[in-house]
Design a protein around this motif. Structure first.
Motif, short mmCIF file in Angstrom:
data_model
loop_
_atom_site.label_atom_id
_atom_site.label_comp_id
_atom_site.label_asym_id
_atom_site.label_seq_id
_atom_site.Cartn_x
_atom_site.Cartn_y
_atom_site.Cartn_z
N GLY A 216 0.80 -1.12 0.04
CA GLY A 216 0.00 -0.04 0.01
C GLY A 216 0.72 1.19 0.17
N PRO A 217 0.32 2.29 0.04
CA PRO A 217 1.00 3.58 0.01
C PRO A 217 1.77 4.00 1.30
CG PRO A 217 -1.21 4.04 0.47
CD PRO A 217 -1.16 2.69 0.29
N LYS A 218 2.88 4.81 1.14
CA LYS A 218 3.51 5.44 2.04
C LYS A 218 2.65 6.31 2.98
CE LYS A 218 7.82 4.19 0.43
NZ LYS A 218 7.09 3.31 -0.57
N GLY A 219 2.68 6.64 4.40
CA GLY A 219 1.92 7.74 5.16
C GLY A 219 0.72 7.63 5.31
N ALA A 220 0.22 6.19 5.45
CA ALA A 220 -1.03 5.89 5.78
C ALA A 220 -0.84 4.53 6.86
CB ALA A 220 -2.02 5.30 4.42
N GLY A 221 -1.55 4.49 7.79
CA GLY A 221 -1.53 3.35 8.63
C GLY A 221 -2.68 3.25 9.65
N ALA A 222 -2.77 2.54 10.69
CA ALA A 222 -3.80 2.37 11.56
C ALA A 222 -3.13 1.83 12.93
CB ALA A 222 -4.91 1.35 11.10
N LEU A 223 -4.06 2.23 13.94
CA LEU A 223 -3.69 1.93 15.20
C LEU A 223 -4.93 1.32 15.61
CD1 LEU A 223 -1.94 1.98 17.73
CD2 LEU A 223 -3.30 4.02 18.43
N TYR A 224 -5.14 -0.28 16.27
CA TYR A 224 -6.01 -0.76 16.78
C TYR A 224 -5.88 -0.55 18.15
CZ TYR A 224 -8.19 -4.86 19.23
OH TYR A 224 -9.02 -5.48 19.86
N VAL A 225 -7.30 -0.08 18.98
CA VAL A 225 -7.30 0.01 20.42
C VAL A 225 -8.46 -0.70 20.66
CG1 VAL A 225 -7.35 1.79 22.05
CG2 VAL A 225 -6.28 2.23 19.86
N ARG A 226 -8.48 -1.67 21.44
CA ARG A 226 -9.24 -2.77 22.01
C ARG A 226 -10.42 -1.53 22.82
NH1 ARG A 226 -10.45 -7.76 22.68
NH2 ARG A 226 -8.26 -8.37 21.91
N ARG A 227 -12.02 -1.90 22.64
CA ARG A 227 -12.96 -1.16 23.25
C ARG A 227 -13.40 -1.77 24.42
NH1 ARG A 227 -15.67 3.64 21.10
NH2 ARG A 227 -14.40 4.34 19.69
N LYS A 228 -13.15 -3.35 24.41
CA LYS A 228 -13.93 -4.05 25.57
C LYS A 228 -13.14 -5.23 25.90
CE LYS A 228 -17.80 -6.57 23.20
NZ LYS A 228 -17.89 -6.02 22.07
N ASN A 229 -13.16 -5.49 27.25
CA ASN A 229 -12.49 -6.55 27.69
C ASN A 229 -10.81 -6.75 27.54
OD1 ASN A 229 -15.13 -7.81 28.84
ND2 ASN A 229 -15.27 -8.51 26.55
N PRO A 230 -10.22 -5.88 27.86
CA PRO A 230 -10.43 -4.71 28.66
C PRO A 230 -10.86 -3.31 27.51
CG PRO A 230 -8.18 -4.98 28.61
CD PRO A 230 -8.87 -5.95 27.77
N ARG A 231 -11.40 -2.47 28.20
CA ARG A 231 -11.58 -1.27 27.06
C ARG A 231 -10.27 -0.38 27.48
NH1 ARG A 231 -15.56 2.06 25.04
NH2 ARG A 231 -14.70 4.40 25.06
N VAL A 232 -9.68 0.07 26.23
CA VAL A 232 -8.21 0.60 26.45
C VAL A 232 -8.58 2.28 26.37
CG1 VAL A 232 -6.03 0.99 25.48
CG2 VAL A 232 -6.81 -1.37 25.38
N ASN A 233 -7.94 3.07 27.37
CA ASN A 233 -8.20 4.43 27.30
C ASN A 233 -6.75 5.03 26.83
OD1 ASN A 233 -9.25 6.82 27.64
ND2 ASN A 233 -9.09 6.64 29.94
N LEU A 234 -6.73 5.92 25.70
CA LEU A 234 -5.65 6.79 25.31
C LEU A 234 -5.80 8.29 25.23
CD1 LEU A 234 -4.85 5.21 21.83
CD2 LEU A 234 -3.47 4.90 23.94
N ILE A 235 -4.95 8.90 25.84
CA ILE A 235 -4.96 10.34 25.43
C ILE A 235 -4.47 10.53 24.15
CG2 ILE A 235 -4.16 12.41 26.51
CD1 ILE A 235 -5.90 10.80 28.77
N PRO A 236 -5.22 11.40 23.46
CA PRO A 236 -4.58 11.52 22.05
C PRO A 236 -3.59 12.54 22.03
CG PRO A 236 -6.77 12.82 22.39
CD PRO A 236 -6.42 12.01 23.63
N LEU A 237 -2.62 12.30 20.67
CA LEU A 237 -1.62 13.31 20.50
C LEU A 237 -1.98 14.55 19.91
CD1 LEU A 237 1.29 10.98 18.74
CD2 LEU A 237 1.04 11.94 21.30
N PHE A 238 -2.82 14.44 19.11
CA PHE A 238 -3.20 15.54 18.16
C PHE A 238 -4.70 15.95 18.70
CE2 PHE A 238 -1.18 13.60 14.33
CZ PHE A 238 0.09 13.80 14.86
N HIS A 239 -4.84 17.33 18.96
CA HIS A 239 -6.09 17.83 19.52
C HIS A 239 -6.33 18.87 17.99
CE1 HIS A 239 -4.33 16.50 23.03
NE2 HIS A 239 -5.41 16.30 23.43
N GLY A 240 -8.03 18.70 17.83
CA GLY A 240 -8.43 19.75 16.97
C GLY A 240 -9.29 18.95 15.85
N GLY A 241 -10.65 19.05 16.35
CA GLY A 241 -11.51 18.66 15.32
C GLY A 241 -11.91 17.24 15.58
N LYS A 242 -11.68 16.48 16.63
CA LYS A 242 -12.20 15.44 17.24
C LYS A 242 -12.47 14.22 16.12
CE LYS A 242 -13.68 16.89 21.43
NZ LYS A 242 -13.16 18.08 21.33
#
Ligand code: PLP
Length: 378
Positions: free
Chosen positions: A204-230
């Motif tokens: 695939g192309p450079k500059g595109a990716g993903a982060l998987y963050v589990r939502r349940k069992n357990p729910r993972v909490n992350l403070i975002p790096l970037f703010h602005g626009g949600k």
């Protein structure tokens, strides 16, 4: 020149490119423009890609956050959990052979008050699972161990490490950048709470990716790096790279359909080269030969008495890597090989060959002949 550096990056599959192109021109809308069809169209494409990515790793669509690639995903995960769980603890367990995206971020977090345990690996590049067990403290919030190493292809026992991590009530993160597209990923079966993908490692192309963050069992909490626009469930603000994301989705879809065939084909190329080159006295295969990606061969080549090396003999014809190409900005010997017990001099004579689906047996045969002739063996 023949390209044998697929762990560094891959060419974009023409089917991926075809899917992406309209999103640069006629479908250029901003996926967060909710008031007109340009936006809806781009948003529809993002939804489809999110489905493709989620399906690829056995996740829910709401657990996929699009990013610019694995370096960003890793930064977001490590810094984001450190901040989110600071009241629980400040201890992170990782490994000496991780990619610099993990190690440099951990070093940064140490400056911010984190305590980091860097696990050793054995001569084969594998972690001793018991050592992990002994590393937990009541302040441990996260264990971060890569699934497949970019330099050696060595695979870790992710299921087991995840299990131990959960028994110790911490979160388990795995850098799956190199595993993706080469072997199947199922976040639930593997017990992964956080992982990352990078489109350019899987055609695939450079500059595109993903982060998987589990939502349940357990729910993972992350403070975002970037703010602005949600954007991205408030976790990663910024206008989405629609063309890149469409490319990532398509690359995942193709990989899921084709990787068993690709796997078989590429493992034949790797098997052939290693079998032929083992004729060289003192040649060493770095990393476990049992638990290893089928496309990666990291080899130690003894230099000749006059100091000349295989690398200088093949470098004008073959694109290969000495150490990790991802960190080639610094000229240090490979931290991965050093952690596995090689000396600085030995590590400087190691070459990483990483094969891909466009390589042919003929290219590999010519390479073998070239290397054997360097040692006067053929
Ligand atoms: N993790 C691993 C194992 C990698 O091989 C790479 C490649 O460079 C990265 C992380 C960083 O990925 P990206 O190029 O998407 O930032």
């Amino acid at each position: 020149m023949t390209y044998l550096d697929y762990n560094s990056t891959t060419p974009v599959d023409t089917r991926v490119l075809a899917e992406m192109l309209p999103y640069f021109t006629e479908h250029f809308g901003n996926a967060s423009s909710h008031t007109h069809a340009f936006g809806w169209y781009a948003n529809g494409a993002i939804d489809k890609a999110r489905d493709q990515v989620a399906h690829f790793i056995g996740a829910e669509t709401s657990e996929i956050i699009f990013t610019s690639g694995s370096t960003e995903s890793i930064n977001m995960a490590l810094k984001g959990t450190f901040e989110a769980y600071h009241t629980k603890g400040n201890h992170i367990i990782t490994c000496k052979t991780e990619h610099k995206a993990v190690l440099d971020t951990c070093a940064y977090l140490e400056e911010k008050g984190a305590t980091i345990t860097y696990l050793d690996v054995d001569r084969e590049g594998r972690i001793d699972v018991d050592e992990i067990n002994n590393s937990f403290t009541e302040k441990t919030i996260l264990v971060c161990v890569m699934a497949a190493n970019n330099e050696t292809g060595v695979l870790q026992d992710i299921e087991k490490i995840a299990q131990i991590t959960h028994q110790n009530e911490a979160l388990f993160m795995s850098d799956t950048t190199q595993l993706a597209g080469k072997l199947p990923i199922d976040v639930n079966e593997m017990g992964i709470d956080i992982c990352c993908l990078s489109a350019h490692k899987l055609y695939g192309p450079k500059g595109a990716g993903a982060l998987y963050v589990r939502r349940k069992n357990p729910r993972v909490n992350l403070i975002p790096l970037f703010h602005g626009g949600k954007h991205e469930f408030g976790k990663r603000s910024g206008t989405l790279n629609a063309a890149g994301i469409v490319g990532l989705g398509k690359a995942c879809e193709i990989a899921a359909q084709e990787f068993w065939d690709t796997n078989m084909y590429i493992s034949k190329l790797r098997g052939f080269i290693e079998h032929q080159l083992l004729e060289i006295p003192e040649l060493l295969i770095n990393g476990s030969t049992r638990y290893r990606l089928y496309n990666t061969s990291n080899l130690y080549f003894p230099p000749l008495k006059d100091g000349s090396t295989v690398f200088s003999h093949i470098k004008t014809k073959y694109a290969v890597s000495l150490g990790s190409a991802c960190t080639s900005a610094n000229a240090e010997p490979s931290h991965v090989l050093i952690a596995m017990g090689l000396s600085k001099e030995e590590s400087e004579n190691c070459i990483r060959f990483s094969f891909g689906k466009q390589n042919t047996m003929e290219e590999i045969q010519i390479l073998v002949t070239l290397i054997l002739s360097f040692y006067n063996l053929k």
